[in-house]
Design a protein around this motif. Sequence first.
Motif, PDB file in Angstrom:
ATOM      1  N   LYS A  34      -2.984 -11.704   2.008  1.00  0.00           N
ATOM      2  CA  LYS A  34      -1.563 -12.000   2.199  1.00  0.00           C
ATOM      3  C   LYS A  34      -0.770 -11.759   0.930  1.00  0.00           C
ATOM      4  CE  LYS A  34       1.930 -13.477   4.615  1.00  0.00           C
ATOM      5  NZ  LYS A  34       2.453 -12.653   5.735  1.00  0.00           N
ATOM      6  N   GLN A  35      -1.304 -12.179  -0.203  1.00  0.00           N
ATOM      7  CA  GLN A  35      -0.613 -11.960  -1.470  1.00  0.00           C
ATOM      8  C   GLN A  35      -0.504 -10.473  -1.795  1.00  0.00           C
ATOM      9  OE1 GLN A  35      -3.258 -14.670  -3.667  1.00  0.00           O
ATOM     10  NE2 GLN A  35      -1.435 -15.747  -4.370  1.00  0.00           N
ATOM     11  N   ILE A  36      -1.559  -9.726  -1.499  1.00  0.00           N
ATOM     12  CA  ILE A  36      -1.517  -8.284  -1.726  1.00  0.00           C
ATOM     13  C   ILE A  36      -0.474  -7.645  -0.819  1.00  0.00           C
ATOM     14  CG2 ILE A  36      -2.827  -6.129  -1.534  1.00  0.00           C
ATOM     15  CD1 ILE A  36      -3.666  -7.787  -3.939  1.00  0.00           C
ATOM     16  N   GLU A  37      -0.463  -8.030   0.454  1.00  0.00           N
ATOM     17  CA  GLU A  37       0.527  -7.509   1.399  1.00  0.00           C
ATOM     18  C   GLU A  37       1.953  -7.788   0.909  1.00  0.00           C
ATOM     19  OE1 GLU A  37      -1.996  -8.034   5.571  1.00  0.00           O
ATOM     20  OE2 GLU A  37      -0.646  -9.614   4.877  1.00  0.00           O
ATOM     21  N   ASN A  38       2.192  -9.013   0.459  1.00  0.00           N
ATOM     22  CA  ASN A  38       3.532  -9.368  -0.012  1.00  0.00           C
ATOM     23  C   ASN A  38       3.928  -8.569  -1.246  1.00  0.00           C
ATOM     24  OD1 ASN A  38       3.870 -11.238   2.039  1.00  0.00           O
ATOM     25  ND2 ASN A  38       3.217 -12.989   0.793  1.00  0.00           N
ATOM     26  N   ALA A  39       2.985  -8.399  -2.177  1.00  0.00           N
ATOM     27  CA  ALA A  39       3.277  -7.638  -3.389  1.00  0.00           C
ATOM     28  C   ALA A  39       3.584  -6.175  -3.059  1.00  0.00           C
ATOM     29  CB  ALA A  39       2.105  -7.726  -4.359  1.00  0.00           C
ATOM     30  N   LEU A  40       2.845  -5.611  -2.128  1.00  0.00           N
ATOM     31  CA  LEU A  40       3.113  -4.240  -1.703  1.00  0.00           C
ATOM     32  C   LEU A  40       4.493  -4.126  -1.063  1.00  0.00           C
ATOM     33  CD1 LEU A  40      -0.382  -3.361  -0.179  1.00  0.00           C
ATOM     34  CD2 LEU A  40       0.627  -2.314  -2.217  1.00  0.00           C
ATOM     35  N   LYS A  41       4.791  -5.044  -0.164  1.00  0.00           N
ATOM     36  CA  LYS A  41       6.072  -4.986   0.545  1.00  0.00           C
ATOM     37  C   LYS A  41       7.253  -5.209  -0.392  1.00  0.00           C
ATOM     38  CE  LYS A  41       3.998  -6.230   4.968  1.00  0.00           C
ATOM     39  NZ  LYS A  41       3.781  -7.281   6.007  1.00  0.00           N
ATOM     40  N   GLU A  42       7.082  -6.028  -1.431  1.00  0.00           N
ATOM     41  CA  GLU A  42       8.139  -6.229  -2.419  1.00  0.00           C
ATOM     42  C   GLU A  42       8.465  -4.929  -3.152  1.00  0.00           C
ATOM     43  OE1 GLU A  42       6.905  -9.357  -4.981  1.00  0.00           O
ATOM     44  OE2 GLU A  42       7.115 -10.917  -3.444  1.00  0.00           O
ATOM     45  N   ASN A  43       7.487  -4.046  -3.200  1.00  0.00           N
ATOM     46  CA  ASN A  43       7.680  -2.741  -3.829  1.00  0.00           C
ATOM     47  C   ASN A  43       7.931  -1.637  -2.800  1.00  0.00           C
ATOM     48  OD1 ASN A  43       7.142  -2.915  -6.884  1.00  0.00           O
ATOM     49  ND2 ASN A  43       5.513  -4.169  -6.014  1.00  0.00           N
ATOM     50  N   GLU A  44       8.218  -2.047  -1.557  1.00  0.00           N
ATOM     51  CA  GLU A  44       8.495  -1.121  -0.460  1.00  0.00           C
ATOM     52  C   GLU A  44       7.317  -0.176  -0.211  1.00  0.00           C
ATOM     53  OE1 GLU A  44      12.212   0.739  -1.397  1.00  0.00           O
ATOM     54  OE2 GLU A  44      13.368  -1.063  -0.954  1.00  0.00           O
ATOM     55  N   LEU A  45       6.112  -0.754  -0.306  1.00  0.00           N
ATOM     56  CA  LEU A  45       4.886  -0.008  -0.048  1.00  0.00           C
ATOM     57  C   LEU A  45       4.235  -0.562   1.214  1.00  0.00           C
ATOM     58  CD1 LEU A  45       3.510  -0.036  -3.710  1.00  0.00           C
ATOM     59  CD2 LEU A  45       4.586   1.910  -2.550  1.00  0.00           C
ATOM     60  N   ASP A  46       3.748   0.321   2.054  1.00  0.00           N
ATOM     61  CA  ASP A  46       3.149  -0.065   3.327  1.00  0.00           C
ATOM     62  C   ASP A  46       1.636  -0.184   3.169  1.00  0.00           C
ATOM     63  OD1 ASP A  46       2.254  -0.357   5.947  1.00  0.00           O
ATOM     64  OD2 ASP A  46       3.654   1.112   6.763  1.00  0.00           O
ATOM     65  N   PRO A  47       1.058  -1.342   3.460  1.00  0.00           N
ATOM     66  CA  PRO A  47      -0.404  -1.494   3.358  1.00  0.00           C
ATOM     67  C   PRO A  47      -1.166  -0.469   4.190  1.00  0.00           C
ATOM     68  CG  PRO A  47       0.638  -3.630   3.654  1.00  0.00           C
ATOM     69  CD  PRO A  47       1.716  -2.606   3.854  1.00  0.00           C
ATOM     70  N   LYS A  48      -0.573   0.003   5.256  1.00  0.00           N
ATOM     71  CA  LYS A  48      -1.230   0.987   6.114  1.00  0.00           C
ATOM     72  C   LYS A  48      -1.382   2.344   5.437  1.00  0.00           C
ATOM     73  CE  LYS A  48       0.502  -1.172  10.351  1.00  0.00           C
ATOM     74  NZ  LYS A  48       1.393  -1.010  11.544  1.00  0.00           N
ATOM     75  N   ASN A  49      -0.630   2.567   4.370  1.00  0.00           N
ATOM     76  CA  ASN A  49      -0.675   3.855   3.679  1.00  0.00           C
ATOM     77  C   ASN A  49      -1.705   3.890   2.554  1.00  0.00           C
ATOM     78  OD1 ASN A  49       1.331   4.904   5.318  1.00  0.00           O
ATOM     79  ND2 ASN A  49       2.985   4.412   3.882  1.00  0.00           N
ATOM     80  N   ILE A  50      -2.447   2.804   2.382  1.00  0.00           N
ATOM     81  CA  ILE A  50      -3.488   2.792   1.351  1.00  0.00           C
ATOM     82  C   ILE A  50      -4.708   3.538   1.870  1.00  0.00           C
ATOM     83  CG2 ILE A  50      -5.064   1.334   0.036  1.00  0.00           C
ATOM     84  CD1 ILE A  50      -2.828  -0.749  -0.034  1.00  0.00           C
ATOM     85  N   ARG A  51      -5.081   4.584   1.164  1.00  0.00           N
ATOM     86  CA  ARG A  51      -6.184   5.440   1.607  1.00  0.00           C
ATOM     87  C   ARG A  51      -7.554   4.832   1.301  1.00  0.00           C
ATOM     88  NH1 ARG A  51      -2.696   6.805   4.295  1.00  0.00           N
ATOM     89  NH2 ARG A  51      -1.482   8.720   4.187  1.00  0.00           N
ATOM     90  N   ALA A  52      -7.636   4.065   0.227  1.00  0.00           N
ATOM     91  CA  ALA A  52      -8.933   3.479  -0.142  1.00  0.00           C
ATOM     92  C   ALA A  52      -8.729   2.416  -1.207  1.00  0.00           C
ATOM     93  CB  ALA A  52      -9.894   4.546  -0.646  1.00  0.00           C
ATOM     94  N   ILE A  53      -9.725   1.539  -1.306  1.00  0.00           N
ATOM     95  CA  ILE A  53      -9.781   0.528  -2.360  1.00  0.00           C
ATOM     96  C   ILE A  53     -10.990   0.850  -3.242  1.00  0.00           C
ATOM     97  CG2 ILE A  53      -9.971  -1.923  -2.903  1.00  0.00           C
ATOM     98  CD1 ILE A  53      -9.078  -2.439   0.054  1.00  0.00           C
ATOM     99  N   PHE A  54     -10.765   0.976  -4.527  1.00  0.00           N
ATOM    100  CA  PHE A  54     -11.848   1.241  -5.473  1.00  0.00           C
ATOM    101  C   PHE A  54     -12.121  -0.052  -6.249  1.00  0.00           C
ATOM    102  CE2 PHE A  54     -10.323   5.328  -4.343  1.00  0.00           C
ATOM    103  CZ  PHE A  54     -11.419   6.166  -4.412  1.00  0.00           C
ATOM    104  N   ILE A  55     -13.337  -0.574  -6.088  1.00  0.00           N
ATOM    105  CA  ILE A  55     -13.713  -1.851  -6.686  1.00  0.00           C
ATOM    106  C   ILE A  55     -14.410  -1.599  -8.026  1.00  0.00           C
ATOM    107  CG2 ILE A  55     -15.089  -3.943  -6.395  1.00  0.00           C
ATOM    108  CD1 ILE A  55     -12.697  -3.730  -4.493  1.00  0.00           C
ATOM    109  N   THR A  56     -13.958  -2.322  -9.057  1.00  0.00           N
ATOM    110  CA  THR A  56     -14.594  -2.176 -10.369  1.00  0.00           C
ATOM    111  C   THR A  56     -15.891  -2.981 -10.455  1.00  0.00           C
ATOM    112  OG1 THR A  56     -13.282  -3.995 -11.300  1.00  0.00           O
ATOM    113  CG2 THR A  56     -12.396  -1.757 -11.516  1.00  0.00           C
ATOM    114  N   HIS A  57     -15.867  -4.223  -9.927  1.00  0.00           N
ATOM    115  CA  HIS A  57     -17.066  -5.053  -9.923  1.00  0.00           C
ATOM    116  C   HIS A  57     -16.833  -6.259  -9.017  1.00  0.00           C
ATOM    117  CE1 HIS A  57     -14.542  -6.866 -13.007  1.00  0.00           C
ATOM    118  NE2 HIS A  57     -15.292  -7.958 -13.000  1.00  0.00           N
TER     119      HIS A  57
END
Length: 262
Positions: A34-57
């Motif tokens: 939810k926090q990630i979704e809100n942060a994306l939307k505050e920047n006018e970014l759509d969570p559906k447009n994220i192609r991948a998540i790269f995890i460091t650890h």
Amino acid sequence: MTRLYPLFSGSSGNSYYLGTQDSGILIDIGRSAKQIENALKENELDPKNIRAIFITHEHSDHIQGLRVFASRYKTKIYASAGTIIALEEKGLINDKMDISLIKETGAELDEFSIMPFHISHDCAEGFGYTVQTCDGRKTAFATDTGYITDEMSKAISGCDTVVIESNHDVRMLESGMYPYILKQRILSDVGHLSNDTCAGKLSELIRSGTTRLVLAHLSRENNMPALAEQTAVCELNMNGMKRDIDYILKVAPEQGGKMIMY
């Protein structure tokens, strides 16, 4: 044009968006979905447009929202072999999720070319990443490491933008309230980069062609944004490098980050 959004940065959670309004990737997802979704939307970014998540650890401040977010949006996940095993042991991924091993030869994803490099941290198999985008720019994410290894140095050298850890002020840490064993962990070769160690690397990066620097993963208890910034700028001044002429420097905010680099 590709832009960098530090959505969250610090010991309470880390996540960075790199891309355009229409397509991007996340480096880590260390807050709730939810926090990630809100942060994306505050920047006018759509969570559906994220192609991948790269995890460091696999530490919680880098993967907290992974399971819910990836399941909700069917987002592809990339991580090292050791990290994938650790995530499985934590029950955060299952066979219904789209997760792939990122090999040392990297991954090609739409307009992104992602290369991993090893970090020195007390985790299963930590990676940093360099990302080259279709506009020719190269961005490095180098946090959560006790020291700058030769492999890391080679990987981030010459990148246009480098997100680099400036976790703690050694004096604040040593005189602070943390237990001795935790202080020793942070100061060790599998801990975190101090302000001084980070600052000592910056002039070398600028000489290699880096023009944009982002100080990241600051400790709330053992650092201050102004102190990390001052340490970096003073070191660069001593090397004859002028801010906003030879380089641009920003401190990634703990939360709610707006676009700061492009």
